[in-house]
Design a protein around this motif. Structure first.
Motif, PDB file in Angstrom:
ATOM      1  N   ASN A 198      38.196  44.409  42.487  1.00  0.00           N
ATOM      2  CA  ASN A 198      38.546  43.207  41.719  1.00  0.00           C
ATOM      3  C   ASN A 198      38.671  41.977  42.599  1.00  0.00           C
ATOM      4  O   ASN A 198      39.425  41.050  42.300  1.00  0.00           O
ATOM      5  N   ALA A 199      37.932  41.964  43.703  1.00  0.00           N
ATOM      6  CA  ALA A 199      37.897  40.803  44.594  1.00  0.00           C
ATOM      7  C   ALA A 199      36.793  39.867  44.128  1.00  0.00           C
ATOM      8  O   ALA A 199      35.635  40.261  43.985  1.00  0.00           O
ATOM      9  N   PHE A 200      37.161  38.609  43.860  1.00  0.00           N
ATOM     10  CA  PHE A 200      36.213  37.567  43.470  1.00  0.00           C
ATOM     11  C   PHE A 200      36.145  36.548  44.598  1.00  0.00           C
ATOM     12  O   PHE A 200      37.168  36.162  45.160  1.00  0.00           O
ATOM     13  N   ARG A 201      34.947  36.059  44.914  1.00  0.00           N
ATOM     14  CA  ARG A 201      34.817  35.173  46.080  1.00  0.00           C
ATOM     15  C   ARG A 201      33.656  34.199  45.939  1.00  0.00           C
ATOM     16  O   ARG A 201      32.694  34.460  45.243  1.00  0.00           O
ATOM     17  N   THR A 202      33.789  33.067  46.616  1.00  0.00           N
ATOM     18  CA  THR A 202      32.716  32.086  46.695  1.00  0.00           C
ATOM     19  C   THR A 202      32.389  31.823  48.156  1.00  0.00           C
ATOM     20  O   THR A 202      33.286  31.739  49.002  1.00  0.00           O
ATOM     21  N   TRP A 203      31.074  31.683  48.426  1.00  0.00           N
ATOM     22  CA  TRP A 203      30.585  31.413  49.782  1.00  0.00           C
ATOM     23  C   TRP A 203      30.240  29.920  49.870  1.00  0.00           C
ATOM     24  O   TRP A 203      29.101  29.526  49.675  1.00  0.00           O
ATOM     25  N   HIS A 204      31.234  29.078  50.150  1.00  0.00           N
ATOM     26  CA  HIS A 204      30.996  27.637  50.163  1.00  0.00           C
ATOM     27  C   HIS A 204      30.224  27.241  51.425  1.00  0.00           C
ATOM     28  O   HIS A 204      30.683  27.493  52.544  1.00  0.00           O
ATOM     29  N   PRO A 205      29.060  26.589  51.277  1.00  0.00           N
ATOM     30  CA  PRO A 205      28.285  26.202  52.457  1.00  0.00           C
ATOM     31  C   PRO A 205      28.952  25.061  53.221  1.00  0.00           C
ATOM     32  O   PRO A 205      29.415  24.088  52.625  1.00  0.00           O
ATOM     33  N   LYS A 206      28.980  25.194  54.524  1.00  0.00           N
ATOM     34  CA  LYS A 206      29.518  24.158  55.415  1.00  0.00           C
ATOM     35  C   LYS A 206      28.515  23.873  56.529  1.00  0.00           C
ATOM     36  O   LYS A 206      28.863  23.874  57.705  1.00  0.00           O
ATOM     37  N   GLY A 207      27.282  23.634  56.145  1.00  0.00           N
ATOM     38  CA  GLY A 207      26.194  23.514  57.095  1.00  0.00           C
ATOM     39  C   GLY A 207      25.338  24.767  57.016  1.00  0.00           C
ATOM     40  O   GLY A 207      25.721  25.761  56.398  1.00  0.00           O
ATOM     41  N   PRO A 208      24.172  24.754  57.654  1.00  0.00           N
ATOM     42  CA  PRO A 208      23.284  25.915  57.562  1.00  0.00           C
ATOM     43  C   PRO A 208      23.814  27.154  58.261  1.00  0.00           C
ATOM     44  O   PRO A 208      23.327  28.260  58.001  1.00  0.00           O
ATOM     45  N   HIS A 209      24.849  26.995  59.117  1.00  0.00           N
ATOM     46  CA  HIS A 209      25.294  28.129  59.926  1.00  0.00           C
ATOM     47  C   HIS A 209      26.788  28.404  59.779  1.00  0.00           C
ATOM     48  O   HIS A 209      27.403  29.013  60.655  1.00  0.00           O
ATOM     49  N   MET A 210      27.378  27.969  58.666  1.00  0.00           N
ATOM     50  CA  MET A 210      28.820  28.155  58.470  1.00  0.00           C
ATOM     51  C   MET A 210      29.134  28.212  56.988  1.00  0.00           C
ATOM     52  O   MET A 210      28.516  27.486  56.184  1.00  0.00           O
ATOM     53  N   ILE A 211      30.075  29.072  56.605  1.00  0.00           N
ATOM     54  CA  ILE A 211      30.594  29.084  55.243  1.00  0.00           C
ATOM     55  C   ILE A 211      32.113  29.080  55.282  1.00  0.00           C
ATOM     56  O   ILE A 211      32.736  29.470  56.273  1.00  0.00           O
TER      57      ILE A 211
ATOM     58  N   LEU B 116      34.885  30.863  53.034  1.00  0.00           N
ATOM     59  CA  LEU B 116      35.015  31.923  52.040  1.00  0.00           C
ATOM     60  C   LEU B 116      36.352  31.811  51.331  1.00  0.00           C
ATOM     61  O   LEU B 116      37.402  31.765  51.972  1.00  0.00           O
ATOM     62  N   HIS B 117      36.315  31.725  49.987  1.00  0.00           N
ATOM     63  CA  HIS B 117      37.519  31.738  49.159  1.00  0.00           C
ATOM     64  C   HIS B 117      37.555  33.056  48.393  1.00  0.00           C
ATOM     65  O   HIS B 117      36.554  33.421  47.750  1.00  0.00           O
ATOM     66  N   THR B 118      38.682  33.760  48.447  1.00  0.00           N
ATOM     67  CA  THR B 118      38.812  35.069  47.798  1.00  0.00           C
ATOM     68  C   THR B 118      40.022  35.090  46.881  1.00  0.00           C
ATOM     69  O   THR B 118      41.104  34.624  47.251  1.00  0.00           O
ATOM     70  N   TRP B 119      39.835  35.652  45.676  1.00  0.00           N
ATOM     71  CA  TRP B 119      40.926  35.826  44.711  1.00  0.00           C
ATOM     72  C   TRP B 119      40.947  37.269  44.222  1.00  0.00           C
ATOM     73  O   TRP B 119      39.968  38.005  44.381  1.00  0.00           O
ATOM     74  N   VAL B 120      42.046  37.643  43.574  1.00  0.00           N
ATOM     75  CA  VAL B 120      42.183  38.968  42.980  1.00  0.00           C
ATOM     76  C   VAL B 120      42.273  38.810  41.459  1.00  0.00           C
ATOM     77  O   VAL B 120      43.152  38.102  40.957  1.00  0.00           O
ATOM     78  N   LEU B 121      41.361  39.466  40.744  1.00  0.00           N
ATOM     79  CA  LEU B 121      41.328  39.442  39.285  1.00  0.00           C
ATOM     80  C   LEU B 121      42.013  40.685  38.744  1.00  0.00           C
ATOM     81  O   LEU B 121      41.765  41.794  39.228  1.00  0.00           O
ATOM     82  N   VAL B 122      42.868  40.515  37.738  1.00  0.00           N
ATOM     83  CA  VAL B 122      43.524  41.652  37.086  1.00  0.00           C
ATOM     84  C   VAL B 122      43.548  41.424  35.579  1.00  0.00           C
ATOM     85  O   VAL B 122      43.424  40.293  35.104  1.00  0.00           O
ATOM     86  N   ASN B 123      43.717  42.497  34.825  1.00  0.00           N
ATOM     87  CA  ASN B 123      43.957  42.376  33.401  1.00  0.00           C
ATOM     88  C   ASN B 123      45.372  41.839  33.187  1.00  0.00           C
ATOM     89  O   ASN B 123      46.319  42.305  33.824  1.00  0.00           O
ATOM     90  N   LYS B 124      45.515  40.857  32.300  1.00  0.00           N
ATOM     91  CA  LYS B 124      46.848  40.308  32.029  1.00  0.00           C
ATOM     92  C   LYS B 124      47.810  41.383  31.562  1.00  0.00           C
ATOM     93  O   LYS B 124      49.009  41.344  31.875  1.00  0.00           O
ATOM     94  N   ASN B 125      47.323  42.354  30.818  1.00  0.00           N
ATOM     95  CA  ASN B 125      48.177  43.396  30.254  1.00  0.00           C
ATOM     96  C   ASN B 125      48.496  44.516  31.235  1.00  0.00           C
ATOM     97  O   ASN B 125      49.254  45.432  30.893  1.00  0.00           O
ATOM     98  N   ALA B 126      47.927  44.467  32.437  1.00  0.00           N
ATOM     99  CA  ALA B 126      48.183  45.532  33.400  1.00  0.00           C
ATOM    100  C   ALA B 126      49.646  45.508  33.842  1.00  0.00           C
ATOM    101  O   ALA B 126      50.252  44.438  33.946  1.00  0.00           O
ATOM    102  N   PRO B 127      50.248  46.676  34.124  1.00  0.00           N
ATOM    103  CA  PRO B 127      51.623  46.710  34.645  1.00  0.00           C
ATOM    104  C   PRO B 127      51.729  45.917  35.942  1.00  0.00           C
ATOM    105  O   PRO B 127      50.769  45.838  36.723  1.00  0.00           O
ATOM    106  N   GLU B 128      52.884  45.326  36.194  1.00  0.00           N
ATOM    107  CA  GLU B 128      53.069  44.481  37.375  1.00  0.00           C
ATOM    108  C   GLU B 128      52.846  45.247  38.668  1.00  0.00           C
ATOM    109  O   GLU B 128      52.333  44.698  39.646  1.00  0.00           O
ATOM    110  N   ASP B 129      53.224  46.525  38.702  1.00  0.00           N
ATOM    111  CA  ASP B 129      53.020  47.291  39.935  1.00  0.00           C
ATOM    112  C   ASP B 129      51.532  47.544  40.191  1.00  0.00           C
ATOM    113  O   ASP B 129      51.088  47.591  41.344  1.00  0.00           O
TER     114      ASP B 129
END
Length: 447
Positions: free
Chosen positions: A322-335, A337-350
Motif C-alpha cells: 500500500n505504498a504510493f509514490r511519485t518520482w518528481h523530476p529534478k533534472g535529467p539525473h535526479m528525482i 521521491l514522495h511516498t505515502w501509505v494508503l489504507v481503507n478508512k474502515n480498517a482497524p487502527e492497529d
C-alpha cells in the motif's frame, strides 16, 4: 474481453523538433531503447513541456485536504504548486508563484490557511487562487489603467478526482481524466474500491532524493518483476526468513493501457508477506470473500499479491504494501521521491499502524528493498555518462511474443510478468507525447 484502445491521439508535429531523431530513440517493435533518453538535457527539457505540462499528474489524496483551508504543496514537473480546498469545499491546484514578482507564496509543506501571502510585497491569495488583497491597492487603481484584481490570481490547473485520488493538468486540450485513465480504472479499484468506506493516506509522507533519471523507477514499477528474485532476495530473507523463490510464470500477467501498467500474480498476499506483519496477512485473508463479492474473484486475489504498477508518467504504487509514490523530476539525473501509505478508512487502527510501519521497513530511505532499487537506478543513470557507453542500445525485448486474450483482464494483456511488455507500452506512450506539439481536439479514448 474489453480492451482499451490506444489510438493515435496527437496531432503531427510542426514546431521544428527533429521528430525523425526522436522516433529513432525508441523501437517498440524490436524492444530497443537509446540510452540518450535517460541522460540528454534537451530531451529532459522537452519532457517537462510535452509530458509533465500536459498529462494528468497525481497531486494529492482527498484525505490530505479534507477541510476548507487545508493545503499541501507539491510539484507538477518542476513547477511548484499548491493543492488547497477552498471555503466552498472545492479542491484547487495553482502555481506557487506570485503574479507580481514570482516569489513563492507558501513555503510550508502542509497546513490550513485562509490566505497565502507573498513575503516580498504582501500580495495575498485565497485557497481558490484568487488575488484577495495587496498593500496600497488604491495606487494601482489610480495609476494602472484597466487594473483588475480578477486577472491577477495564481495560475490554475484543471482538477479532477478518481475515488479519492486528485489529479491536475495544465493543458486545456487534454482529454478528461476518465479517458486518460481508461481501463486502468478497473485495476485501480483493486486498491481504491475494495471496501465501501473508501481510502485515506495516513502518517504524512516520506521525502527523499535519488540520483537517477525519473524513467528508471517508473519503468521498474510499471512492470519489472524480473529483478525481484535477484535484487531483493537478501531483503526477502531478512524480512520473511526465506528467499523470494521461483514464481510460477503461467499464473502471472502484465497489463497496460495508455502508458499505464500493472504487473501481478494472483497469490493475494505475496507483497504483504514481505512487511513482516502476520496481522496484515490475517486481515487480507479475512476480507477475501467480501472483496470477491465486490470486485470479483480475480481482483480479490490481486489486493496484496506480488505486483507493482505505474500510472503514466510518474505515479506508482505497490499493492500489498500500500505504498504510493511519485518520482518528481529534478533534472535529467535526479528525482525527489514522495511516498505515502494508503489504507481503507474502515480498517482497524492497529492494522493502519502496521501498514505504515511495514512501508517504513521496506520502501522508505532506510527500507530493506528501497536501498537495493535506489542503488541500481543511480548506477543505471550515471553509467550513461560514458561517451562510448551512450552509443550502445538497451534491450527491452523480453516477452515480445507473449500477448494473450483474457476473458476478464482489461487492456493489452501479456502472459508472464517476467516481461518487458509494460515497459514497451510505457515508452510507446512517451514517444507519442514527445513527438506531438499538442493534443488533438475532441478525440475519444477507449474506456
Amino acid at each position: 474481453m474489453t480492451t482499451a484502445s490506444i489510438n493515435p491521439i496527437f496531432s503531427l508535429p510542426t514546431d521544428g523538433i527533429d521528430v525523425a531523431k526522436l522516433r529513432s530513440l525508441v523501437d517498440v517493435g524490436n524492444g530497443i531503447i537509446d540510452r540518450s533518453i535517460f541522460w540528454d538535457k534537451d530531451i529532459y527539457r522537452l519532457e517537462l513541456d510535452r509530458i509533465f505540462a500536459r498529462c494528468w499528474l497525481f497531486v494529492a489524496h482527498e484525505s490530505q485536504v479534507a477541510e476548507p483551508g487545508d493545503f499541501i504543496t507539491t510539484y507538477m514537473g518542476e513547477d511548484a504548486v499548491i493543492v488547497a480546498r477552498d471555503m466552498k469545499k472545492n479542491i484547487n491546484v495553482f502555481l506557487n508563484s506570485c503574479s507580481h514578482r514570482g516569489n513563492k507564496v507558501c513555503f510550508a509543506e502542509e497546513g490550513n490557511r485562509r490566505r497565502f501571502t507573498c513575503n516580498y510585497h504582501g500580495w495575498s491569495y485565497g485557497p481558490d487562487g484568487a488575488l484577495v488583497g495587496m498593500p496600497a491597492e488604491e495606487l494601482y487603481e489610480q495609476t494602472c489603467p484597466g487594473f483588475d484584481k480578477k486577472n491577477l490570481g495564481l495560475h490554475k490547473a484543471r482538477v479532477s478526482s478518481y475515488k479519492g485520488l486528485v489529479f491536475a493538468t495544465f493543458d486545456e486540450q487534454a482529454p478528461s481524466l476518465d479517458d486518460y485513465l481508461g481501463d486502468f480504472r478497473w485495476y485501480l479499484d483493486v486498491l481504491l474500491d475494495n471496501d465501501e468506506g473508501g481510502t485515506e493516506f495516513i502518517g504524512g509522507s516520506i521525502k527523499s532524493q535519488i540520483r537517477c533519471n525519473w524513467k528508471f523507477p517508473a519503468e521498474n514499477f510499471v512492470g519489472d518483476s524480473y529483478h525481484a528474485t535477484w535484487t531483493h532476495n537478501s531483503g526477502a530473507v531478512a524480512m520473511m526468513g526465506q528467499s523470494v523463490g521461483k514464481i510460477d510464470q503461467t499464473k502471472t500477467y502484465a497489463a497496460s493501457m495508455n502508458g499505464h501498467g500493472w504487473q501481478f500474480g494472483l497469490d493475494m498476499i505475496g507483497n504483504a508477506m514481505s512487511m513482516g506483519e502476520q496481522d496484515l496477512l490475517d486481515y487480507l485473508r479475512a476480507r477475501e470473500q467480501s472483496v470477491a463479492q465486490r470486485l470479483g474473484k480475480i481482483r480479490s486475489r490481486m489486493v496484496g499479491a506480488v505486483s507493482s504498477s505505474n500510472l503514466f508518467p510518474h505515479f506508482a504504487f505497490l499493492p500489498g504494501h500500500n505504498a504510493f509514490r511519485t518520482w518528481h523530476p529534478k533534472g535529467p539525473h535526479m528525482i525527489e521521491l514522495h511516498t505515502w501509505v494508503l489504507v481503507n478508512k474502515n480498517a482497524p487502527e492497529d492494522i493502519k499502524a502496521k501498514y505504515r510501519r511495514g512501508v517504513m521497513r521496506t520502501f522508505s530511505p532506510s527500507g530493506v528493498f528501497e536501498m537495493d532499487d535506489g542503488e541500481n537506478w543511480e548506477n543505471c543513470t550515471s553509467t550513461n555518462a560514458g561517451t562510448v557507453t551512450r552509443r550502445q542500445k538497451l534491450h527491452y525485448g523480453l516477452g515480445l511474443n507473449s500477448k494473450i486474450e483474457h476473458d476478464e483482464l482489461k487492456g493489452a494483456v501479456h502472459l508472464r510478468k517476467y516481461n518487458d511488455a509494460n515497459q514497451r507500452a510505457f515508452y510507446k506512450r512517451w514517444l507519442e507525447l514527445m513527438c506531438a506539439p499538442e493534443y488533438e481536439q475532441n478525440t475519444g479514448r477507449g474506456k
